[in-house]
Write a protein that holds these residues in place. Structure first.
Motif, mmCIF file in Angstrom:
data_model
loop_
_atom_site.group_PDB
_atom_site.id
_atom_site.type_symbol
_atom_site.label_atom_id
_atom_site.label_comp_id
_atom_site.label_asym_id
_atom_site.label_seq_id
_atom_site.Cartn_x
_atom_site.Cartn_y
_atom_site.Cartn_z
ATOM 1 N N THR A 215 0.991 -1.081 -0.166
ATOM 2 C CA THR A 215 -0.034 -0.001 -0.106
ATOM 3 C C THR A 215 0.713 1.330 0.071
ATOM 4 O OG1 THR A 215 -1.823 -1.035 0.935
ATOM 5 C CG2 THR A 215 -1.709 1.358 1.226
ATOM 6 N N VAL A 216 1.893 1.224 0.977
ATOM 7 C CA VAL A 216 2.876 2.360 0.649
ATOM 8 C C VAL A 216 3.202 2.669 -0.636
ATOM 9 C CG1 VAL A 216 5.220 3.148 1.399
ATOM 10 C CG2 VAL A 216 3.707 1.916 3.160
ATOM 11 N N VAL A 217 3.804 1.584 -1.541
ATOM 12 C CA VAL A 217 4.211 1.962 -2.777
ATOM 13 C C VAL A 217 3.076 2.153 -3.587
ATOM 14 C CG1 VAL A 217 5.196 0.836 -4.845
ATOM 15 C CG2 VAL A 217 6.015 0.311 -2.556
ATOM 16 N N GLY A 218 2.080 1.138 -3.737
ATOM 17 C CA GLY A 218 0.654 1.636 -4.838
ATOM 18 C C GLY A 218 0.152 2.747 -4.566
ATOM 19 N N GLN A 219 -0.269 3.107 -3.140
ATOM 20 C CA GLN A 219 -1.094 4.249 -2.950
ATOM 21 C C GLN A 219 -0.433 5.534 -2.956
ATOM 22 O OE1 GLN A 219 -4.298 4.367 -2.490
ATOM 23 N NE2 GLN A 219 -5.281 3.068 -1.180
ATOM 24 N N LEU B 206 -0.880 9.371 3.329
ATOM 25 C CA LEU B 206 -0.739 8.948 4.718
ATOM 26 C C LEU B 206 -2.167 8.388 5.262
ATOM 27 C CD1 LEU B 206 0.999 12.232 6.067
ATOM 28 C CD2 LEU B 206 2.020 9.800 5.766
ATOM 29 N N ILE B 207 -3.409 9.008 4.696
ATOM 30 C CA ILE B 207 -4.361 8.535 5.241
ATOM 31 C C ILE B 207 -4.876 7.145 4.598
ATOM 32 C CG2 ILE B 207 -6.994 8.797 5.020
ATOM 33 C CD1 ILE B 207 -6.531 11.860 5.085
ATOM 34 N N LYS B 208 -4.467 6.911 3.284
ATOM 35 C CA LYS B 208 -4.510 5.580 2.711
ATOM 36 C C LYS B 208 -3.737 4.636 3.435
ATOM 37 C CE LYS B 208 -5.504 7.670 -1.920
ATOM 38 N NZ LYS B 208 -4.844 7.806 -3.379
#
Length: 245
Positions: free
Chosen positions: A166-170, A202-204
């Motif tokens: 998620t850190v990468v994708g979002q 950050l929120i995602k």
């Protein structure tokens, strides 16, 4: 919240799954609604000290599509997740075409909603293109990172790959979408734009972390229901490859 694998499946053997189609439908539904309703509206919260912090309203729901994408890759493998991503991409493309066609039709005499309709649904080519590119890049990056991390971690520590992907994708999604869609437009000064980009990321990521227990429950339940545990050790990771390998 166990990370223990349930059963190893042969990806080369064609099979039908009980819940794959339902998860695909949920993914596409959330994707379309979050882009249709929430993507264009900036909102804000008041932080301690009275500072106003802006964020995109779609962030409240759009991350759920990434969580579903994580579940798809974890349970069914990258290749089947790739099929769902392309299905979502086609749905976004049709939504954009339909919005353009409906907004372009002349309004009947006596109907006073055309201006509001154009404001809500008449996205510019920039927003449409930005949304499509950001979704495509972000989802494939998310799925790729999760699949690779699953092999590296030997199926353990699910949380590391759901949050890591998620850190990468979002991050990629937010970094592509907002500058492409809104940079230079009235109402989107650079400081607001980059504040929203950072807020989205950050929120995602925070959403992914908060919902980790539910992700564990969904993943473990699906693996038991489907009787499957896929490791993408010999998968073709090209976004344009066909088939289930």
């Amino acid at each position: 919240m166990s990370d223990e694998p349930v059963k190893t499946a042969d990806q080369s053997a064609p099979r039908r799954f009980k819940h794959y189609d339902r998860i695909m439908a949920a993914f596409v539904t959330i994707l379309l609604l979050s882009n249709l309703i929430g993507a264009s509206k900036p909102s804000y919260v008041i932080l301690p000290g009275g500072m106003e912090w802006s964020f995109g309203a779609g962030v409240l729901f759009f991350p759920v599509s990434y969580i579903i994408g994580d579940v798809l890759t974890e349970v069914y493998g990258y290749a089947r997740a790739r099929r769902v991503i392309w299905t979502g991409f086609a749905a976004l493309l049709f939504m954009a075409f339909m919005a353009w066609a409906v907004v372009s039709l002349p309004a009947a005499d006596g109907w006073d909603g055309q201006e509001a309709y154009e404001k809500v649904f008449g996205n510019t080519w920039r927003i449409v293109a930005a949304s499509m590119i950001a979704f495509w890049a972000g989802e494939f990056a998310n799925s790729y990172v999760l699949a690779k991390m699953k092999v590296w971690t030997k199926g353990k520590a699910l949380w590391t790959r759901t949050i890591g992907s998620t850190v990468v994708g979002q991050g990629l999604d937010s970094l592509i979408f907002y500058p492409l869609a809104f940079y230079g437009l009235a109402g989107w000064p650079p400081e607001l734009l980059w504040q929203v980009v950072i807020s989205q990321w950050l929120i995602k990521t925070a959403w992914e972390a908060i919902l980790t227990p539910f992700t564990y429950l969904a993943v473990n339940w699906l693996k038991r229901e489907e009787g499957v545990e896929i490791f993408d050790t010999d998968t073709n990771f090209s976004p344009f490859a066909a088939g289930d390998r």
